[in-house]
Design an enzyme around this catalytic site. Structure first.
Site, PDB file in Angstrom:
ATOM      1  N   ASP A 101       0.801  -1.224   0.000  1.00 43.65           N
ATOM      2  CA  ASP A 101       0.000   0.000   0.000  1.00 43.65           C
ATOM      3  C   ASP A 101       0.839   1.282   0.000  1.00 43.65           C
ATOM      4  O   ASP A 101       0.364   2.344  -0.360  1.00 43.65           O
ATOM      5  CB  ASP A 101      -0.947   0.024   1.213  1.00 43.65           C
ATOM      6  N   HIS A 102       2.098   1.185   0.409  1.00 48.59           N
ATOM      7  CA  HIS A 102       2.903   2.402   0.557  1.00 48.59           C
ATOM      8  C   HIS A 102       3.633   2.790  -0.731  1.00 48.59           C
ATOM      9  O   HIS A 102       3.553   3.913  -1.180  1.00 48.59           O
ATOM     10  CB  HIS A 102       3.957   2.205   1.659  1.00 48.59           C
ATOM     11  N   ASP A 143       3.787  -1.319  11.533  1.00 47.20           N
ATOM     12  CA  ASP A 143       3.374   0.026  11.154  1.00 47.20           C
ATOM     13  C   ASP A 143       2.775   0.672  12.397  1.00 47.20           C
ATOM     14  O   ASP A 143       1.994   0.027  13.119  1.00 47.20           O
ATOM     15  CB  ASP A 143       2.331  -0.023  10.023  1.00 47.20           C
ATOM     16  N   ARG A 202      -0.433  12.773  10.297  1.00 45.44           N
ATOM     17  CA  ARG A 202       0.887  13.339  10.607  1.00 45.44           C
ATOM     18  C   ARG A 202       1.181  14.536   9.716  1.00 45.44           C
ATOM     19  O   ARG A 202       0.960  14.468   8.501  1.00 45.44           O
ATOM     20  CB  ARG A 202       1.991  12.300  10.380  1.00 45.44           C
ATOM     21  N   SER A 208       6.735   7.039  13.178  1.00 38.40           N
ATOM     22  CA  SER A 208       6.542   5.740  12.539  1.00 38.40           C
ATOM     23  C   SER A 208       7.305   4.621  13.222  1.00 38.40           C
ATOM     24  O   SER A 208       8.169   4.850  14.062  1.00 38.40           O
ATOM     25  CB  SER A 208       6.989   5.818  11.083  1.00 38.40           C
ATOM     26  N   ARG A 212       9.202   2.602  11.515  1.00 38.37           N
ATOM     27  CA  ARG A 212      10.238   2.154  10.565  1.00 38.37           C
ATOM     28  C   ARG A 212      11.544   1.820  11.286  1.00 38.37           C
ATOM     29  O   ARG A 212      12.179   2.673  11.883  1.00 38.37           O
ATOM     30  CB  ARG A 212      10.446   3.188   9.449  1.00 38.37           C
TER      31      ARG A 212
HETATM   32  C1  MIC Z   1       4.015   6.300   8.402  1.00 38.74           C
HETATM   33  O1  MIC Z   1       2.838   6.629   8.471  1.00 38.74           O
HETATM   34  O2  MIC Z   1       4.951   7.020   8.789  1.00 38.74           O
HETATM   35  C2  MIC Z   1       4.349   4.921   7.849  1.00 38.74           C
HETATM   36  C3  MIC Z   1       5.026   5.119   6.562  1.00 38.74           C
HETATM   37  O3  MIC Z   1       3.160   4.216   7.628  1.00 38.74           O
HETATM   38  C4  MIC Z   1       5.219   4.208   8.880  1.00 38.74           C
HETATM   39  C5  MIC Z   1       5.765   2.935   8.412  1.00 38.74           C
HETATM   40  C6  MIC Z   1       6.951   3.080   7.521  1.00 38.74           C
HETATM   41  O4  MIC Z   1       7.772   3.973   7.734  1.00 38.74           O
HETATM   42  O5  MIC Z   1       7.068   2.253   6.622  1.00 38.74           O
HETATM   43  C7  MIC Z   1       4.537   3.942  10.218  1.00 38.74           C
HETATM   44  O6  MIC Z   1       3.607   4.625  10.571  1.00 38.74           O
HETATM   45  O7  MIC Z   1       5.008   3.082  10.990  1.00 38.74           O
HETATM   46 FE1  SF4 Z   2      -0.051   4.827   5.089  1.00 41.81          FE
HETATM   47 FE2  SF4 Z   2       1.214   5.478   7.355  1.00 41.81          FE
HETATM   48 FE3  SF4 Z   2      -0.173   7.303   5.981  1.00 41.81          FE
HETATM   49 FE4  SF4 Z   2      -1.466   5.401   7.240  1.00 41.81          FE
HETATM   50  S1  SF4 Z   2      -0.216   6.974   8.184  1.00 41.81           S
HETATM   51  S2  SF4 Z   2      -1.868   6.106   5.178  1.00 41.81           S
HETATM   52  S3  SF4 Z   2      -0.087   3.650   7.006  1.00 41.81           S
HETATM   53  S4  SF4 Z   2       1.665   6.236   5.313  1.00 41.81           S
END
Ligand code: MIC
Ligand code: SF4
Length: 666
Positions: A64-65, A119, A379, A547, A549
């Site tokens: 999805d990313h 995630d 965010r 996140s 990550r």
């Molecule tokens: C995000 O919203 O920052 C992400 C991208 O979904 C991350 C995961 C990632 O960095 O792959 C998260 O929320 O953990």
């Molecule tokens: Fe995707 Fe993270 Fe954004 Fe949710 S917050 S839509 S999981 S990148």
């Protein structure tokens, strides 16, 4: 004393340790989820642990990313994830099927179960009464291999909801109000449990908006009871058999209590550039906006998008606004296409993006310089949109639509007067258009034995950390302030496609602090590494928020970082640091932070010994001019992981130890 719902679920799942706030416990994980941006590493590490079939009740791998496909990296990742999922007994939700959290809620979430996801927004599952926790990919890999997940047994913050939301006031405004009260700092070790008659008025998708963005509070997770609303949602998803009623005891006592009257709330916005920089929309109304996006795992449910479509029907968005809609799942997108709502949005001027994370993680749709962008996401960290110096406001879909129509931040309660719009008041449909054809079932064990895993050349197996040295001689490579997010440490956006290639991705660690014409953080770190000098990161409060990550630990580890010294470190990031053998230290005296300079050379003696048996270390400036104490706030297991050179080595050696012990018993 009665039990909270959190403690009821913990009682059923704890397999190690004593259930009492602050104690380390190991819980059995029923379900896992991974997404592509963290999933390739998680599966590569799962394979390094021995691979085989997953031991959970259910594991799902989502794409999805990373979907833009500039270059071969994204598609290589998708093929690897698809083939490794099939082989290891994991369901695979293909690119285009939707955002992991929304699809998991729709198709797999089960009240009372535990879910571990790589995630940070995994707590979305709390909307359906699951104990859903975000973690680094290595922790999720360990859970897929059947291991417990270790956490500090949380304190429970009860949020009592009363009343009912007024028209044009949304679930998003509930969580934004709470973020305004509690902020993103200082909530580590808590779980939020929502209760009270007000919850009966909130549907599962509304609850999921609230639990989703609970991640921004920094809490372990958030949860709602499983009740009639949950039953209705599951029935509409044609899986009522997964329903069971669950709630806290009537006399449950919470460690802290907050009461919110839904009827008193008003539209809220998180102003640039932190989710807790919250104001009422009426305070900032009139600010011009040039971009509005509805989507993300926080706010792209069927009801959210139907509300937007009904409000836009027959109207046009302001001609100075770029307006986009990214439906959270293919199920929702299909329903909007079938009932004509999609056409209404397109006619109004919406650009329809595919079902996925998209702009939320900087995959396109970056705002122009100086342009105010309104997003229904969770965010708005600086630069996350892909534009340096961005001005991103987080709002409800109601506020987003109102502002798209007027071209300035607008309180949606003004829509009746401005446009004669009536509040659409969309409830849950009786039936969702369920179609699981893009969710692939895993192969049988027999078929899996012969199946080939596709691993394209852009997929590189990550290195494991070396053991910690006896004496740590290290240089301060960066001194940063408070609230450093993992987006600061490891940028996403255009770099996201490098997730499966640590040596390449590591080049942009702390890219936001790199200055043109000067060596980058990575170059400085690698130069030191060649001279056998480690790197240290110094930071203020809430280091590593945001996140999950693990690249924010994995890439620094690759560059030779061996310790972080901060005023405080957020939960998931701290676990990731330990998993990749970076020692997380906190200042015993916050004032010592001020005395450290970038480029200081620091010495720590007897590191392994201190980790084994002490709660602190003495850190000395090399020239002897200053010494201070760093606190080691570690569980026994954390200590063992650090001493084993990270979680992967710990798991391997533990496996051997366990086998040895079993051999002796046999
Ligand atoms: C995000 O919203 O920052 C992400 C991208 O979904 C991350 C995961 C990632 O960095 O792959 C998260 O929320 O953990
Ligand atoms: Fe995707 Fe993270 Fe954004 Fe949710 S917050 S839509 S999981 S990148």
């Amino acid at each position: 004393m009665g039990q909270t719902l959190v403690y009821k679920i913990l009682a059923e799942h704890t397999v190690d340790g004593k259930i009492a706030a602050g104690e380390q416990i190991g819980i059995r994980i029923d379900q896992t989820l991974t997404q592509d941006a963290t999933g390739t590493t998680a599966f590569l590490l799962f394979e390094s642990m021995g691979g085989g079939r997953v031991k959970t009740d259910l594991s799902v791998s989502y794409v999805d990313h990373n979907m833009a496909g500039f270059g071969p990296e994204n598609h290589n990742d998708h093929l690897y994830l698809q083939t490794i999922a099939a082989k290891s007994g994991v369901y695979h939700s293909r690119a285009g099927n939707g955002i992991c959290h929304q699809v998991h809620l729709e198709r797999f979430g089960r009240p009372g179960a535990t879910l571990l996801g790589s995630d940070s927004h995994t707590p979305t599952g709390g909307g359906i009464g699951m104990l859903a926790i975000g973690a680094g990919g290595l922790d999720v890999a360990a859970a897929m291999a059947g291991g417990p997940f270790y956490l500090s047994c949380p304190k429970v913050l009860g949020v009592k909801l009363t009343g009912r939301l007024n028209d044009w006031v949304a679930a998003k405004d509930v969580i934004l109000t709470l973020l305004g009260q509690l902020s993103t700092k200082g909530n580590v070790g808590w779980v939020v449990e929502y209760f009270g008659e007000g919850i009966e008025t909130l549907s599962v998708p509304q609850r999921a908006t609230i639990t989703n963005m609970g991640a921004e509070l920094g809490v372990t997770t958030s949860i709602f009871a499983s009740d009639e609303q949950t039953r209705k949602f599951l029935a509409a998803q044609k899986r009522v058999q997964d329903y069971q009623p669950l709630a806290a005891d009537a006399d449950a006592e919470y460690d802290r209590l907050i009461e919110i009257n839904l009827a008193e709330l008003e539209p809220m916005a998180a102003c640039p550039s932190s989710p807790d920089n919250v104001k009422t929309v009426s305070e900032i109304a009139g600010t011009g906006t040039g971009q509005v996006v509805i989507g993300s795992c926080t706010n792209s449910s069927f009801a959210d998008l139907m509300m937007a479509a009904r409000t836009l029907k027959g109207r046009s968005i302001n001609n100075m606004v770029e307006f986009a809609v990214a439906p959270g799942s293919r199920e929702v997108l299909n329903m909007l296409a079938e009932n004509g709502a999609l056409a209404d949005m397109i006619s109004a001027g919406a650009r329809i993006l595919e079902s996925g994370c998209g702009p939320c993680i900087g995959q396109g749709f970056s705002p122009a310089d100086e342009v105010v962008s309104l997003r229904t996401f969770n965010r708005n960290f600086p630069g996350r949109s892909g534009t340096t110096g961005d001005k991103v406001y987080l709002v409800s879909p109601e506020t987003a639509v109102a502002s798209a129509l007027t071209g300035k931040i607008t309180d949606p309660r003004d829509l009746p007067e401005l446009f004669g719009a009536e509040y659409p008041g969309i409830g849950l449909p009786d039936e969702f258009a369920v179609d699981d054809s893009m969710i692939e079932k895993p192969l049988s064990e027999k078929e899996a034995a012969k199946a080939r895993v596709l691993r394209g050349p852009t997929i590189v197996v990550p290195q494991t950390p070396p053991p910690l040295p006896e004496k740590l001689a290290a240089k301060v490579l960066v001194k940063c302030g408070d609230k450093i997010t993992t987006d600061h440490i490891m940028p996403a956006g255009t770099f996201l496609k490098l997730r499966s290639n640590v040596p390449e991705y590591a080049k942009v660690v702390f890219n936001c602090f790199n200055e043109k014409g000067r060596p980058t953080f990575a170059e400085r770190a690698l130069e030191l590494k060649q001279k056998a000098i480690a790197g240290i990161i110094v930071a203020g409060e809430s280091y590593g928020q945001g996140s999950s990550r693990e690249h924010a630990a994995l890439c620094p580890m690759y560059l030779g970082i061996r310790a972080v010294i901060a005023k405080s470190i957020e939960r998931i990031h701290k676990a990731n640091l330990i998993n990749f053998c970076i020692v997380p230290l906190t200042f015993a005296e916050a004032a010592d932070y001020d005395k450290i300079e970038p480029d200081d050379e620091l010495l720590i003696d007897d590191v392994p010994e201190a980790i084994k048996s002490s709660n602190e270390v003495t850190i000395v400036r090399r020239d002897g001019s200053f010494e201070f104490t760093g606190k080691l706030e570690l569980s026994d297991r954390d200590r063992e992981i650090l001493l084993s050179a990270g979680l992967l080595n710990y798991t391997r050696t533990k496996g051997q130890r366990d086998k040895g012990a079993k051999g002796q018993r046999d």
